[in-house]
Write a protein that holds these residues in place. Structure first.
Motif, PDB file in Angstrom:
ATOM      1  N   THR A  51     -29.840 -25.101  19.142  1.00  0.00           N
ATOM      2  CA  THR A  51     -30.927 -25.993  19.546  1.00  0.00           C
ATOM      3  C   THR A  51     -30.471 -27.443  19.455  1.00  0.00           C
ATOM      4  OG1 THR A  51     -33.185 -26.708  19.056  1.00  0.00           O
ATOM      5  CG2 THR A  51     -31.863 -26.020  17.175  1.00  0.00           C
ATOM      6  N   GLN A 100     -44.044 -31.576  13.080  1.00  0.00           N
ATOM      7  CA  GLN A 100     -43.184 -31.361  14.250  1.00  0.00           C
ATOM      8  C   GLN A 100     -44.058 -31.063  15.452  1.00  0.00           C
ATOM      9  OE1 GLN A 100     -40.806 -28.071  12.166  1.00  0.00           O
ATOM     10  NE2 GLN A 100     -40.808 -27.330  14.271  1.00  0.00           N
ATOM     11  N   GLY A 101     -43.413 -30.750  16.581  1.00  0.00           N
ATOM     12  CA  GLY A 101     -44.166 -30.612  17.829  1.00  0.00           C
ATOM     13  C   GLY A 101     -45.204 -29.507  17.792  1.00  0.00           C
ATOM     14  N   ARG A 102     -44.841 -28.358  17.226  1.00  0.00           N
ATOM     15  CA  ARG A 102     -45.764 -27.225  17.272  1.00  0.00           C
ATOM     16  C   ARG A 102     -47.006 -27.471  16.429  1.00  0.00           C
ATOM     17  NH1 ARG A 102     -41.280 -23.192  15.327  1.00  0.00           N
ATOM     18  NH2 ARG A 102     -40.158 -24.753  16.520  1.00  0.00           N
ATOM     19  N   GLU A 105     -49.227 -29.132  18.739  1.00  0.00           N
ATOM     20  CA  GLU A 105     -49.774 -28.136  19.676  1.00  0.00           C
ATOM     21  C   GLU A 105     -50.891 -27.338  19.012  1.00  0.00           C
ATOM     22  OE1 GLU A 105     -46.295 -25.822  20.456  1.00  0.00           O
ATOM     23  OE2 GLU A 105     -45.356 -27.407  21.644  1.00  0.00           O
ATOM     24  N   PHE A 125     -43.265 -24.032  26.778  1.00  0.00           N
ATOM     25  CA  PHE A 125     -42.237 -23.652  25.807  1.00  0.00           C
ATOM     26  C   PHE A 125     -42.789 -22.511  24.942  1.00  0.00           C
ATOM     27  CE2 PHE A 125     -39.805 -24.201  21.818  1.00  0.00           C
ATOM     28  CZ  PHE A 125     -38.578 -23.866  22.347  1.00  0.00           C
ATOM     29  N   ASN A 186     -38.095 -27.527  29.501  1.00  0.00           N
ATOM     30  CA  ASN A 186     -37.124 -26.829  28.661  1.00  0.00           C
ATOM     31  C   ASN A 186     -36.933 -25.375  29.073  1.00  0.00           C
ATOM     32  OD1 ASN A 186     -35.451 -26.005  26.585  1.00  0.00           O
ATOM     33  ND2 ASN A 186     -36.943 -26.237  24.973  1.00  0.00           N
ATOM     34  N   ASP A 215     -46.172 -32.627  27.519  1.00  0.00           N
ATOM     35  CA  ASP A 215     -45.333 -32.163  26.410  1.00  0.00           C
ATOM     36  C   ASP A 215     -44.084 -33.023  26.541  1.00  0.00           C
ATOM     37  OD1 ASP A 215     -43.363 -30.959  24.890  1.00  0.00           O
ATOM     38  OD2 ASP A 215     -44.068 -28.920  25.266  1.00  0.00           O
ATOM     39  N   CYS A 217     -41.448 -33.950  24.641  1.00  0.00           N
ATOM     40  CA  CYS A 217     -40.291 -33.839  23.737  1.00  0.00           C
ATOM     41  C   CYS A 217     -39.042 -34.567  24.246  1.00  0.00           C
ATOM     42  CB  CYS A 217     -39.925 -32.376  23.530  1.00  0.00           C
ATOM     43  SG  CYS A 217     -41.220 -31.438  22.748  1.00  0.00           S
ATOM     44  N   ARG A 218     -38.771 -34.457  25.552  1.00  0.00           N
ATOM     45  CA  ARG A 218     -37.530 -35.039  26.099  1.00  0.00           C
ATOM     46  C   ARG A 218     -37.866 -36.063  27.179  1.00  0.00           C
ATOM     47  NH1 ARG A 218     -37.020 -29.678  24.897  1.00  0.00           N
ATOM     48  NH2 ARG A 218     -35.475 -29.165  23.309  1.00  0.00           N
ATOM     49  N   SER A 255     -42.369 -33.610  19.954  1.00  0.00           N
ATOM     50  CA  SER A 255     -41.489 -33.252  18.850  1.00  0.00           C
ATOM     51  C   SER A 255     -40.468 -34.370  18.702  1.00  0.00           C
ATOM     52  CB  SER A 255     -40.786 -31.925  19.140  1.00  0.00           C
ATOM     53  OG  SER A 255     -39.753 -31.726  18.195  1.00  0.00           O
ATOM     54  N   LYS A 258     -36.472 -34.096  19.002  1.00  0.00           N
ATOM     55  CA  LYS A 258     -35.671 -34.191  20.226  1.00  0.00           C
ATOM     56  C   LYS A 258     -35.465 -35.684  20.527  1.00  0.00           C
ATOM     57  CE  LYS A 258     -37.383 -29.859  20.509  1.00  0.00           C
ATOM     58  NZ  LYS A 258     -38.364 -29.334  19.536  1.00  0.00           N
ATOM     59  N   ARG A 404     -29.021 -20.310  26.427  1.00  0.00           N
ATOM     60  CA  ARG A 404     -29.023 -21.774  26.416  1.00  0.00           C
ATOM     61  C   ARG A 404     -27.992 -22.288  25.420  1.00  0.00           C
ATOM     62  NH1 ARG A 404     -33.932 -25.222  24.003  1.00  0.00           N
ATOM     63  NH2 ARG A 404     -32.931 -24.461  22.106  1.00  0.00           N
TER      64      ARG A 404
HETATM   65  N1  F0G Z   1     -42.207 -28.267  23.446  1.00  0.00           N
HETATM   66  C1  F0G Z   1     -40.948 -28.179  23.908  1.00  0.00           C
HETATM   67  C2  F0G Z   1     -40.670 -28.422  25.356  1.00  0.00           C
HETATM   68  C3  F0G Z   1     -39.914 -27.872  23.021  1.00  0.00           C
HETATM   69  O1  F0G Z   1     -38.677 -27.788  23.497  1.00  0.00           O
HETATM   70  C4  F0G Z   1     -40.212 -27.641  21.653  1.00  0.00           C
HETATM   71  C5  F0G Z   1     -39.169 -27.282  20.707  1.00  0.00           C
HETATM   72  C6  F0G Z   1     -41.531 -27.773  21.221  1.00  0.00           C
HETATM   73  C7  F0G Z   1     -42.505 -28.091  22.144  1.00  0.00           C
HETATM   74  C8  F0G Z   1     -41.917 -27.571  19.770  1.00  0.00           C
HETATM   75  O2  F0G Z   1     -41.434 -28.591  18.980  1.00  0.00           O
HETATM   76  O3  F0G Z   1     -39.826 -27.464  17.404  1.00  0.00           O
HETATM   77  O4  F0G Z   1     -40.811 -29.692  16.866  1.00  0.00           O
HETATM   78  O5  F0G Z   1     -42.201 -27.662  16.789  1.00  0.00           O
HETATM   79  N2  F0G Z   1     -38.056 -26.865  21.089  1.00  0.00           N
HETATM   80  C9  F0G Z   1     -36.917 -26.522  20.256  1.00  0.00           C
HETATM   81  C10 F0G Z   1     -35.856 -25.936  21.116  1.00  0.00           C
HETATM   82  C11 F0G Z   1     -37.238 -25.702  19.066  1.00  0.00           C
HETATM   83  O6  F0G Z   1     -34.891 -25.366  20.568  1.00  0.00           O
HETATM   84  O7  F0G Z   1     -35.918 -26.073  22.334  1.00  0.00           O
HETATM   85  P1  F0G Z   1     -41.046 -28.336  17.412  1.00  0.00           P
END
Ligand code: F0G
Length: 457
Positions: A51, A100-102, A105, A125, A186, A215, A217-218, A255, A258, A404
């Motif tokens: 990751t 964190q991101g989740r 969510e 995701f 993602n 969302d 993250c990136r 999140s 990232k 990935r």
């Molecule tokens: N949304 C996307 C698009 C993500 O890629 C991720 C996490 C999350 C939400 C959740 O965020 O991990 O901080 O709770 N993606 C990581 C990955 C885990 O490996 O792609 P998180």
């Protein structure tokens, strides 16, 4: 200076040794791990591309900022610094830190979703999907058709299929509480979404009176792709592009592991006062007081500084180029990958590489495991194990079977990447020997993290 070589825009002041292991050791470690690379000890991995989340290297400025952290329970100075940076970037009124991101969510969906509702996205995701399904709602993927074909070339393969979204909103709009767009996409290969597409989503949301959440993250990688690929955007700073994209939305989940360039953290942000109040109340119940949200004051400092660094153009140029560099080496050797290369990762097309392994025997697991055993490189299956189990307990092939290889930010050098390319090409060369797997035990939700597998004879 007009030289063509794009270099790492940093030098290295602190290093961490990696451990070399023998093939027999890796075979034994993988067997002990139930043939699931998530269950390996990270120490037994040479190059870890599981990751790009929380695995980046922080800058000296971020480490310095840690010492400035204010650990006050309520009203910490670090929160206000964090809030200023996030607000300057996103423009949203309410900024709610989460661990964190989740967590963002879960708080958002538990607050606003009801059973039987539908949340569209380009591609959810895994944690986003799971946090929707746990509320007995439906997570619907509406990426453009090109986004589902690994070899199809499109500059914005993460775009939302606007006709499909319009149809959903016209036919079942009463059951849609909000529309989401993931930047970059993602689950669909780290593919960007164009500003034009988000404007189109915004117009539909206006017409059907639906809030739009990113969302995010990136978001910075997405902004750089917009800069270099979208007509008329080339002269703009990545930050200005990101600000415009956030400006089209009503809120976001994020999140910071990232594009926050931090090891932990995230946030939920929005303009709606009523939703924000309900979300803050749930935050207090499960994460912490609204000025720390489950984070230390020093984490808020690291994220604030990270969000400033991540939009710098030399960083983004290097970041996007170094991912493409790996993709180009694999393509030149005939290894099937999602094209064009995404922002944070290269996605190997395991289904195309291993046509003799049917999806329900998990070609992604076969390929990821072979990469570990042969070279000590850890990637992750994104395919039938991650997405194939339906809420009713049946199993169907995932849309794609991918492995990935996610690139941690500012961690590996070009020669590490050369090694990875050599390893993938070597494993691709022995593809006929690779066999499928079956699941021995697995939980019902997010099974890929903990499932045990057994190789098929
Ligand atoms: N949304 C996307 C698009 C993500 O890629 C991720 C996490 C999350 C939400 C959740 O965020 O991990 O901080 O709770 N993606 C990581 C990955 C885990 O490996 O792609 P998180």
């Amino acid at each position: 200076m007009n030289f063509r070589t794009i270099i790492e825009p940093f030098r290295i002041k602190s290093v961490e040794a990696v451990k070399f292991t023998r093939r027999e050791e890796r075979e034994a470690r993988l067997r002990e791990a139930g043939y699931n690379v998530f269950r390996l000890h990270a120490e037994d991995v040479l190059i870890d591309l599981l990751t790009d989340s929380g695995t980046g290297a922080m800058s000296a400025a971020q480490w310095g900022a840690l010492m400035q952290g204010d650990e006050s329970y309520a009203g910490s100075r670090s929160f206000y610094r964090f809030q200023d940076v996030v607000r300057d970037l996103t423009g949203f009124r309410h900024i709610i830190p989460t661990h964190q991101g989740r967590a963002a969510e879960r708080i958002l969906f538990h607050t606003i979703l009801h059973a039987g509702q539908v949340v569209p996205n380009n591609n959810h995701f895994d944690t986003t999907r799971a946090n929707i399904e746990v509320e007995d709602a439906e997570a619907l993927d509406l990426v453009i058709p090109e986004g589902r074909v690994p070899s199809a070339i499109h500059p914005f393969k993460g775009n939302v299929d606007l006709e499909a979204l319009e149809r959903l909103l016209a036919e079942r709009g009463d059951r849609v509480p909000l529309v989401m767009v993931t930047v970059t996409n993602n689950s669909g290969g780290g593919q960007p979404v164009s500003l034009e597409n988000v404007r189109g989503v915004r117009a539909l949301c206006d017409r059907f009176r639906k809030p739009l959440f990113l969302d995010a993250c990136r978001f910075a990688e997405n902004a750089y792709f917009v800069k270099v690929r979208e007509p008329g955007q080339g002269h703009r700073a990545p930050k200005a592009i990101a600000q415009e994209m956030f400006g089209l939305a009503d809120g976001c989940t994020m999140s910071a592991k990232k594009d926050g360039l931090a090891n932990i953290g995230g946030f939920l942000a929005m303009n709606d006062d009523t939703w924000a109040e309900a979300c803050r109340n749930l935050l207090i119940l499960t994460e912490g007081f609204p000025t720390y949200g489950g984070l230390a004051g020093y984490d808020l400092e690291a994220i604030a500084r990270g969000l400033e660094e991540v939009v710098e153009e030399p960083y983004l140029r290097y970041r996007i180029r170094s991912t493409a560099y790996l993709g180009e080496k694999l393509l030149a050797a005939g290894v099937p990958i999602i094209q064009p290369p995404g922002g944070h990762a290269i996605y190997l097309d395991a289904r195309a590489l291993l046509p003799h392994v049917p999806p329900l025997q998990y070609p992604g697991i076969a390929l990821a495991n072979a990469l570990y055993v042969e070279a000590g490189v850890r990637g992750v299956e994104i395919g039938t194990v991650m997405f194939g189990l339906q809420p009713d307990g049946t199993e169907v092939p995932g849309a794609m079977d991918l492995v990935r290889l996610a690139i941690p930010r500012r961690v590996y050098t070009q020669s590490h990447v050369d090694y990875v390319a050599e390893a993938v090409i070597a494993v691709a060369g022995m593809r006929e020997q690779l066999r499928g797997y079956r699941i021995v035990q697995a939980p019902r939700v997010l099974r890929h993290f903990t499932a045990h597998f057994e190789p098929l004879p």
